[in-house]
Design an enzyme around this catalytic site. Structure first.
Site, mmCIF file in Angstrom:
data_model
loop_
_atom_site.group_PDB
_atom_site.id
_atom_site.type_symbol
_atom_site.label_atom_id
_atom_site.label_comp_id
_atom_site.label_asym_id
_atom_site.label_seq_id
_atom_site.Cartn_x
_atom_site.Cartn_y
_atom_site.Cartn_z
ATOM 1 C CG HIS A 244 92.020 137.749 35.041
ATOM 2 N ND1 HIS A 244 92.466 136.829 35.955
ATOM 3 C CD2 HIS A 244 92.806 138.841 35.166
ATOM 4 C CE1 HIS A 244 93.475 137.365 36.616
ATOM 5 N NE2 HIS A 244 93.709 138.576 36.150
ATOM 6 C CD GLU A 300 95.641 145.983 31.992
ATOM 7 O OE1 GLU A 300 95.602 147.155 32.428
ATOM 8 O OE2 GLU A 300 96.691 145.346 31.869
HETATM 9 N N1 ACO Z 1 88.967 138.215 23.393
HETATM 10 C C1 ACO Z 1 88.636 137.177 22.583
HETATM 11 N N2 ACO Z 1 88.899 135.886 22.892
HETATM 12 C C2 ACO Z 1 89.472 135.649 24.059
HETATM 13 C C3 ACO Z 1 89.827 136.674 24.960
HETATM 14 C C4 ACO Z 1 89.551 137.999 24.588
HETATM 15 N N3 ACO Z 1 89.865 139.025 25.369
HETATM 16 N N4 ACO Z 1 90.402 136.135 26.052
HETATM 17 C C5 ACO Z 1 90.426 134.808 25.842
HETATM 18 N N5 ACO Z 1 89.867 134.519 24.649
HETATM 19 C C6 ACO Z 1 89.691 133.204 24.032
HETATM 20 C C7 ACO Z 1 91.048 132.708 23.531
HETATM 21 O O1 ACO Z 1 91.293 133.095 22.203
HETATM 22 C C8 ACO Z 1 90.908 131.208 23.677
HETATM 23 O O2 ACO Z 1 90.266 130.697 22.537
HETATM 24 P P1 ACO Z 1 90.743 129.302 21.893
HETATM 25 O O3 ACO Z 1 90.493 128.288 22.969
HETATM 26 O O4 ACO Z 1 89.867 129.155 20.698
HETATM 27 O O5 ACO Z 1 92.198 129.443 21.579
HETATM 28 C C9 ACO Z 1 89.986 131.057 24.884
HETATM 29 O O6 ACO Z 1 89.282 132.295 25.033
HETATM 30 C C10 ACO Z 1 90.725 130.786 26.153
HETATM 31 O O7 ACO Z 1 91.792 131.698 26.228
HETATM 32 P P2 ACO Z 1 93.084 131.446 27.051
HETATM 33 O O8 ACO Z 1 94.239 131.971 26.266
HETATM 34 O O9 ACO Z 1 93.152 130.040 27.559
HETATM 35 O O10 ACO Z 1 92.833 132.336 28.277
HETATM 36 P P3 ACO Z 1 93.935 132.751 29.293
HETATM 37 O O11 ACO Z 1 93.395 132.463 30.602
HETATM 38 O O12 ACO Z 1 95.264 132.189 28.993
HETATM 39 O O13 ACO Z 1 94.002 134.296 28.942
HETATM 40 C C11 ACO Z 1 94.204 136.569 28.994
HETATM 41 C C12 ACO Z 1 93.882 135.325 29.820
HETATM 42 C C13 ACO Z 1 95.635 136.460 28.481
HETATM 43 C C14 ACO Z 1 94.091 137.798 29.898
HETATM 44 C C15 ACO Z 1 93.212 136.660 27.817
HETATM 45 O O14 ACO Z 1 91.887 136.671 28.286
HETATM 46 C C16 ACO Z 1 93.492 137.855 26.912
HETATM 47 O O15 ACO Z 1 94.332 137.756 26.027
HETATM 48 N N6 ACO Z 1 92.781 139.007 27.129
HETATM 49 C C17 ACO Z 1 93.023 140.202 26.364
HETATM 50 C C18 ACO Z 1 94.257 140.921 26.884
HETATM 51 C C19 ACO Z 1 94.017 141.589 28.220
HETATM 52 O O16 ACO Z 1 92.967 142.186 28.482
HETATM 53 N N7 ACO Z 1 95.049 141.511 29.093
HETATM 54 C C20 ACO Z 1 95.025 142.099 30.439
HETATM 55 C C21 ACO Z 1 94.809 141.042 31.483
HETATM 56 S S1 ACO Z 1 94.623 141.738 33.102
HETATM 57 C C22 ACO Z 1 96.183 141.927 33.688
HETATM 58 O O17 ACO Z 1 97.100 141.218 33.353
HETATM 59 C C23 ACO Z 1 96.490 143.025 34.611
#
Ligand code: ACO
Length: 366
Positions: A244, A300
């Protein structure tokens, strides 16, 4: 400059606060856990709209009942095309069919329309006759009734109600920001909510719960968990239901929903036990995979298990999120409209600069 606007404060709000460090969500002065345990969805709408509308529980229940009846009249105008689309697109089409000239106050109409349009889409896709709303019921109870043709078990109605409360508002997330941007142009509530739903549709925002169940199905057995997670992470995939932007510790909404699922499924349910094993393994794998980035279970993950336990299809999960979040979007639109200020940020231009100079760029009077 902050790509993704991380930590950028774009407005002040009395509606909700997401405290990522403490893992706390406050909705108008109350922690989400307490709100879910002590209120109904309708009471939360009153709370969120307080200061913008004058409703009591009685007037709001009546207004939403009337809104559902009005929405039911509008269903035939788009249902044929909408029922051939995925639910979220069908819902978007239905809301786009609402006119700005609709006489009924738009906050009631939008809130009442979402369950009616979704129930209509569900039945129409199955070739079943539509069921007229019962204006005396709550949104959650009437929605399940319009799907099944009869009242559901009270525990299921309450579980859905708690889900809708838990997701009703959540700070300046992408869909809420979208709604506020649209509202700031004066485009009106209906446009703002359609924009918000379009933002919600993306898998990085509201589109994750369906894929959470796909993931559990794909892993299938306990002995596959470690191998599956490893392969996904090695191939650079994101594990749905985890991570998140704001929460540095567990998402409090996940806890609320987990309790609701536990109440529904009772002890010993295989799906939940398996999900907990997967959750534990993923958290441990993510901690090793991204040691500098706290990645925890988000709303989620348990949304998926809760909605599955209520018996709702996974394609419905994102539109159902909209059914709860709509009262938060509306409150933000009210609040934004009160400021009267157009949202108009800047971007830093990094493209080529033309050689030709025009009057204004040469410092001459324009
Ligand atoms: N699985 C694996 N790796 C992850 C995940 C995950 N769920 N979430 C983040 N990371 C990794 C990213 O790949 C990134 O790696 P990198 O630096 O090598 O590129 C690092 O962690 C940081 O990720 P960011 O993209 O900066 O994190 P951000 O804060 O933008 O993302 C998000 C938040 C979009 C929710 C992300 O965690 C994600 O994609 N999760 C999976 C989708 C999900 O569950 N969405 C629902 C969110 S809740 C809601 O909106 C109601």
């Amino acid at each position: 400059m902050k790509i993704g606007l991380d930590n950028v404060i774009v407005t002040q709000t009395v509606l909700s606060e997401v405290d990522g460090a403490k893992g706390r969500l406050i909705i108008r002065g109350v922690c989400v856990e307490d709100l879910a345990n002590t209120s109904t969805f309708e009471e939360v709408a009153i709370r969120l709209w307080q200061g913008f509308t004058q409703d009591t529980l009685e007037t709001l229940t009546l207004a939403l009942g009337n809104a559902r009846l009005r929405a039911f009249e509008l269903l035939p105008s788009f249902l044929d095309i909408a029922s051939k689309l995925p639910f979220i697109e069908g819902l978007r089409l239905g809301l786009a069919s609402l006119s700005d000239k609709e006489e009924m106050p738009h906050h009631y109409l939008l809130t009442g329309a979402i369950p009616v349009f979704l129930a209509g889409l569900i039945r129409s896709k199955k070739g079943l006759a539509l069921i007229k709303p019962d204006p005396s019921l709550s949104q959650a109870a009437d929605f399940l009734r319009m799907i099944h043709g009869a009242r559901s078990d009270k525990a299921l109605e309450q579980a859905l109600d708690k889900y809708l409360i838990t997701i009703s508002d959540h700070g300046m997330n992408a869909s809420t920001f979208t709604a506020r941007c649209i509202a700031s142009t004066g485009a009106g509530l209906i446009s703002a909510v359609i924009g918000a739903i379009s933002a919600l549709k993306g898998p990085l925002h509201g589109g994750a719960p369906g894929p959470v169940l796909d993931m559990l199905d794909e892993i299938a057995t306990e002995d596959q968990i470690e191998k599956w997670i490893k392969e996904e992470l090695v191939s650079g995939k994101r594990l749905m239901g985890f991570g998140h932007r704001i929460y540095q510790v567990r998402d409090p909404r996940a806890d609320v929903l987990k309790q609701v699922v536990l109440g529904l499924r009772k002890t010993g349910n295989k799906r939940l036990i398996f999900a907990e094993q997967v959750e534990k393994a993923i958290l441990s794998a993510l901690a090793k995979h991204k040691p500098d980035r706290p990645l925890h279970t988000n709303v989620e993950f348990y949304t998926a298990l809760l909605l599955e336990a209520i018996g709702l299809e996974r394609d419905l999960f994102t539109p159902l999120f909209a059914m709860g979040r709509v009262i938060g979007w509306i409150a933000h639109v009210f609040e934004q409209e009160k400021t009267g200020r157009l949202i108009r940020p800047q971007s830093e231009y990094i493209g080529p600069v033309p050689i030709t100079q025009h009057a204004t760029t040469m410092g001459l009077p324009s």
